[in-house]
Design a protein around this motif. Structure first.
Motif, PDB file in Angstrom:
ATOM      1  N   UNK A   1      36.695  40.915  30.164  1.00  9.49           N
ATOM      2  CA  UNK A   1      37.268  40.475  28.618  1.00  9.49           C
ATOM      3  C   UNK A   1      38.552  39.717  29.122  1.00  9.49           C
ATOM      4  N   UNK A   2      38.868  38.556  28.286  1.00  6.98           N
ATOM      5  CA  UNK A   2      40.205  38.103  28.384  1.00  6.98           C
ATOM      6  C   UNK A   2      41.401  38.750  28.153  1.00  6.98           C
ATOM      7  N   UNK A   3      41.427  39.442  27.031  1.00  5.66           N
ATOM      8  CA  UNK A   3      42.621  40.229  26.631  1.00  5.66           C
ATOM      9  C   UNK A   3      42.399  41.738  26.287  1.00  5.66           C
ATOM     10  N   UNK A   4      42.196  42.423  27.507  1.00  8.99           N
ATOM     11  CA  UNK A   4      41.851  43.884  27.303  1.00  8.99           C
ATOM     12  C   UNK A   4      42.937  44.790  26.470  1.00  8.99           C
ATOM     13  N   UNK A   5      44.277  44.321  26.683  1.00  8.28           N
ATOM     14  CA  UNK A   5      45.247  45.053  25.602  1.00  8.28           C
ATOM     15  C   UNK A   5      44.947  44.932  24.324  1.00  8.28           C
ATOM     16  N   UNK A   6      44.543  43.772  23.724  1.00  8.66           N
ATOM     17  CA  UNK A   6      44.577  43.640  22.226  1.00  8.66           C
ATOM     18  C   UNK A   6      42.943  44.604  21.694  1.00  8.66           C
ATOM     19  N   UNK A   7      42.126  44.275  22.784  1.00  8.77           N
ATOM     20  CA  UNK A   7      40.995  45.205  22.538  1.00  8.77           C
ATOM     21  C   UNK A   7      41.299  46.760  22.572  1.00  8.77           C
ATOM     22  N   UNK A   8      42.336  47.262  23.301  1.00  7.35           N
ATOM     23  CA  UNK A   8      42.884  48.550  23.436  1.00  7.35           C
ATOM     24  C   UNK A   8      43.223  49.186  22.000  1.00  7.35           C
ATOM     25  N   UNK A   9      44.285  48.183  21.429  1.00 11.30           N
ATOM     26  CA  UNK A   9      44.921  48.469  20.288  1.00 11.30           C
ATOM     27  C   UNK A   9      44.045  48.469  19.244  1.00 11.30           C
ATOM     28  N   UNK A  10      43.142  47.492  19.085  1.00  7.41           N
ATOM     29  CA  UNK A  10      41.952  47.731  17.915  1.00  7.41           C
ATOM     30  C   UNK A  10      41.067  48.966  18.481  1.00  7.41           C
ATOM     31  N   UNK A  11      40.767  49.276  19.228  1.00  8.92           N
ATOM     32  CA  UNK A  11      39.754  50.534  19.520  1.00  8.92           C
ATOM     33  C   UNK A  11      40.588  51.722  19.166  1.00  8.92           C
ATOM     34  N   UNK A  12      41.883  51.689  19.315  1.00 14.84           N
ATOM     35  CA  UNK A  12      42.676  52.929  18.719  1.00 14.84           C
ATOM     36  C   UNK A  12      42.610  53.264  17.382  1.00 14.84           C
ATOM     37  N   UNK A  13      42.737  51.778  16.598  1.00 17.69           N
ATOM     38  CA  UNK A  13      42.485  52.022  15.343  1.00 17.69           C
ATOM     39  C   UNK A  13      41.486  52.255  14.669  1.00 17.69           C
TER      40      UNK A  13
END
Length: 597
Positions: A162-174
């Motif tokens: 994935x190109x932006x794992x940090x953004x995916x992490x934030x979304x996953x926590x929500x």
């Protein structure tokens, strides 16, 4: 975990004319007296119409949700990051609302309602709620916290490229908060459907999608795609709020006996919940495989797969609405030992749901470019995105019949309220086929290869479930064939060897393996609409390609598909098509009679 009440000795009831009726019907009459609606053809039709109508509304709002996502954020790295986080609500909805918790809890509530109708001390329904809801709620909270803490590792495992794992992490926590809200929503849905109350459960996806759409419009400029993840959290709470008042009314409407504290609690059955949830988890793992294979592809591949799958699955979702309504009926029939009635219901559901989804498959395959262009081709979603998404959707649609068969058959396996590992093994075989076919085709076919792997995998599972393990035990049994108990063992039911001889020699079946299906008869009936759908697809594609306007092409293609399917299906003797023509003829006659009078 308490889910399955004990079997008690039942005596047959009496009909209104004083004649003996099967125990299941007697129990149904008694349940009516406690406030549960009687099961009639008119009631099932009305319940199905309500459920289907609200499900259509939820599905349309789901399309609006996806359109909003595509318009605001396109089909690039940002939406790819959100769709990795979307894996959490996808898994949660399958495990806790649709195929998992409901399949385990509806038979349990059906047993409790039968006990209540037979005058058990206290209130078995309240006892069931008191013994299951607190423990399940604690489990939901624990899993939510675990997903929030493990979000970075989860994202890395799901989509390592994935190109932006940090953004995916934030979304996953929500989105992780939906484990608790979906669990409570699924529990409420199971309890209400067992009471044959379908209105509130049918509204949950309307409320859910409203929450997501509102969050994207209100927070999109400030939070970006994180607003969609926040909408998942809000929508999950709305799903619970939509059902809680109705459930509280039904739990309070039955007066608690003075000796309610002494009511016998049903036995604990962790094995049932374990097998159901493991099957649902295994089934949903197909999504993990798809996103794992798509993550190294060019940016937008996961988004193309998501949009294609969401649209393609609409016919399957609508076709399974009938099973949502009839599953409590099958569960209650088995609770009273009436296996023959349960089998007839499941076989009708198989044929009817398959015919409905085949019409949808034909329309999706024939009009895929027009559908995607009308729904998504605006804003950041380009014409090239339409071409790729439409191609993947056509391939996805080839597995919709398998999806539908799995959805119907899995309910027949677990409707008796007993654990069985065969469905999980069948699903594991399908998941294995998905992975190996996807691995072999992704480099040459891209997202279409992944879609083909999905179709092959679910079709393998459907075939294994339909064929099933050997259900017939040794030799015939005496008795009436009405689900009578036999000396062979506590899980053995005697049913007629042939529907033409309901009082002839019965055959023993192991009820722990689900409702016995007559596979040859079902396959013979399904072959006719499959052929009709193939011809209708070709005719619809030809008709849709003519007009320049996408809207006109879609309308012409869909009308052609429906007309060819019905006419050819009737010519081939498909029961559903013949019934449709009889219904139209009946309505026409009534209209003529009304005009003449």
């Amino acid at each position: 975990m308490t889910v399955t009440p004990p079997r008690t000795t039942r005596s047959p009831g009496r009909g209104t004319d004083g004649t003996a009726v099967p125990a299941a019907r007697a129990a149904a009459q008694a349940v009516d007296s406690t406030g549960t609606t009687a099961v009639t053809g008119k009631f099932l039709a009305k319940a199905t119409l309500i459920t289907a109508s609200l499900s259509v509304a939820g599905a349309l709002l789901g399309l609006v949700r996806d359109q909003t996502l595509a318009r605001l954020f396109g089909a690039g790295s940002e939406t790819d990051a959100f769709l990795v986080a979307w894996t959490v609500p996808e898994f949660a909805s399958t495990l806790l609302i649709e195929d998992g918790l409901a399949i385990a809890l509806i038979p349990a509530f059906s047993f409790a309602l039968v006990q209540r109708a037979q005058g058990a001390s206290g209130d078995p329904v309240r006892s069931l709620v008191a013994s299951t809801l607190p423990r399940l709620s604690l489990g939901f909270v624990a899993v939510s916290v675990l997903v929030i803490g493990a979000a970075p590792y989860l994202v890395d495992a799901l989509a390592p490229g994935l190109a932006d794992p940090r953004l995916a992490t934030d979304c996953t926590r929500l989105t992780a908060t939906c484990v608790l809200s979906f669990g409570l929503a699924g529990y409420c849905s199971a309890a209400l459907r067992a009471h044959r109350r379908y209105l509130a459960p049918a509204t949950i996806y309307v409320a859910y999608n409203v929450g997501i759409i509102a969050a994207m419009f209100l927070l999109g400029e400030r939070w970006g795609v994180r607003s969609a993840a926040a909408g998942v959290a809000v929508g999950g709470c709305l799903m619970v709020a939509a059902q809680l008042p109705s459930l509280r009314r039904h739990l309070r409407s039955h007066p608690s006996a003075a000796d309610g504290a002494g009511a016998e609690a049903p036995p604990k059955n962790l094995a049932l919940i374990s097998t159901v949830l493991l099957f649902a988890l295994c089934r949903q793992s197909q999504v993990l495989i798809e996103r794992f294979l798509a993550s190294p592809l060019p940016s937008g591949a996961i988004s193309h797969l998501n949009y294609a799958q969401k649209v393609a699955q609409i016919p399957m979702t609508l076709s399974l609405m009938l099973c949502t309504v009839t599953f409590p009926v099958v569960a209650q029939a088995l609770a009273d030992g009436d296996t023959e009635r349960a089998r007839a219901r499941v076989e009708r559901d198989l044929v009817l749901a398959s015919c409905l989804v085949l019409v949808g498959v034909a329309a999706v395959v024939a009009c895929a470019p027009q559908i995607i262009a009308i729904l998504f081709q605006r804003g950041a979603f380009t014409a090239q995105d339409t071409v790729v998404t439409a191609g993947a959707m056509r391939v996805y649609a080839l597995g919709l019949l398998g999806q539908t068969l799995v959805g119907v058959l899995i309910r027949s396996y677990f409707s008796a309220g007993r654990p069985t590992w065969y469905p999980t093994g069948a699903m594991a075989a399908g998941v294995g086929a998905t992975f190996w076919v996807g691995e072999a085709t992704v480099n040459s076919w891209g997202v279409s290869g992944i879609a083909a792997a999905n179709a092959v995998g679910i079709t393998v599972t459907a075939a294994l479930l339909l064929l099933g393990p050997p259900r017939r035990s040794k030799g015939p049994a005496g008795g009436t064939g009405r689900g009578a108990r036999t000396p062979e063992g506590p899980g053995t039911l005697a049913v007629p060897a042939s529907p033409m001889a309901p009082h002839g020699p019965a055959v023993l079946y192991d009820s722990s393996r689900g409702v016995p299906i007559r596979t040859r008869q079902v396959l013979s009936e399904l072959s006719r609409p499959v052929l009709a759908a193939g011809v209708a697809t070709a005719a619809g594609a030809f008709a849709a390609s003519g007009p320049q306007s996408q809207v006109v092409g879609l309308a012409v293609g869909c009308v052609t598909v429906a007309a060819v399917f019905l006419v050819l299906g009737r010519a081939l003797g498909a029961q559903v098509c013949m019934f449709a023509f009889r219904s139209v003829r009946t309505v026409t006659r009534r209209l003529r009679h009304g005009r003449s009078s």
